[in-house]
Design a protein around this motif. Structure first.
Motif, short mmCIF file in Angstrom:
data_model
loop_
_atom_site.label_atom_id
_atom_site.label_comp_id
_atom_site.label_asym_id
_atom_site.label_seq_id
_atom_site.Cartn_x
_atom_site.Cartn_y
_atom_site.Cartn_z
N ALA A 23 26.20 29.16 43.73
CA ALA A 23 25.69 30.48 44.10
C ALA A 23 25.24 31.25 42.86
CB ALA A 23 26.76 31.27 44.85
N PHE A 24 26.01 31.14 41.77
CA PHE A 24 25.64 31.82 40.53
C PHE A 24 24.34 31.26 39.97
CE2 PHE A 24 25.78 32.09 35.89
CZ PHE A 24 25.85 33.46 35.73
N ARG A 34 21.41 32.40 42.16
CA ARG A 34 21.12 33.82 41.90
C ARG A 34 20.33 33.99 40.60
NH1 ARG A 34 24.95 37.17 39.18
NH2 ARG A 34 24.07 39.22 38.98
N SER A 35 20.75 33.29 39.59
CA SER A 35 20.09 33.37 38.29
C SER A 35 18.65 32.84 38.36
CB SER A 35 20.89 32.58 37.26
OG SER A 35 20.23 32.57 36.03
N ARG A 69 16.74 32.53 41.00
CA ARG A 69 15.91 33.39 41.86
C ARG A 69 15.53 34.68 41.14
NH1 ARG A 69 19.47 31.86 47.08
NH2 ARG A 69 18.37 29.92 47.53
N ARG A 70 16.44 35.19 40.35
CA ARG A 70 16.12 36.40 39.58
C ARG A 70 14.98 36.12 38.60
NH1 ARG A 70 20.91 38.56 36.33
NH2 ARG A 70 21.82 38.55 38.39
N LYS A 75 14.48 37.06 47.08
CA LYS A 75 15.28 37.97 47.91
C LYS A 75 16.33 37.25 48.75
CE LYS A 75 11.74 41.50 48.25
NZ LYS A 75 10.79 42.17 49.11
N ALA A 93 19.69 35.38 49.87
CA ALA A 93 21.09 35.64 49.50
C ALA A 93 21.58 34.60 48.50
CB ALA A 93 21.96 35.61 50.74
N PHE A 94 22.46 35.00 47.61
CA PHE A 94 22.93 34.10 46.56
C PHE A 94 23.71 32.91 47.12
CE2 PHE A 94 26.35 37.17 47.00
CZ PHE A 94 27.49 36.39 46.96
N TRP A 95 24.31 33.06 48.28
CA TRP A 95 25.07 31.95 48.86
C TRP A 95 24.19 30.98 49.64
CZ3 TRP A 95 25.67 37.01 50.60
CH2 TRP A 95 25.13 37.28 51.85
#
Length: 77
Positions: free
Chosen positions: A32-33, A36-37, A39-40, A65, A67-69
């Motif tokens: 997930a981390f 998120r990274s 995608r950012r 956009k 979700a991180f999970w």
């Protein structure tokens, strides 16, 4: 004595199962981390770099956009 042996076996299997659950949880947290990274960073790319990837700005923003999970299924193997 039989009941004690059975209960202790169940206790050990419960601890082992919980250990695997914690390991799985840590793996999912790491994935997930990473998602998120990535995608950012994808959301910050300019149109030239997005074109190199074959993505439009709208596609990149949609992905950024998420979700991180929400990671791809093949990451969970």
């Amino acid at each position: 004595m039989f009941a004690s042996l059975t209960l202790s076996t169940m206790a050990v299997s419960h601890v082992q199962t919980r250990g695997f659950a914690v390991a799985d949880l840590m793996t999912l947290a790491r994935l997930a981390f990473v998602a998120r990274s990535q995608r950012r960073h994808l959301g910050r790319l300019d149109s030239t770099r997005l074109a190199d990837l074959g993505l439009t700005a709208a596609q990149a923003q949609t992905e950024a956009k998420r979700a991180f999970w929400d990671v791809p299924t093949n990451w969970r193997r």
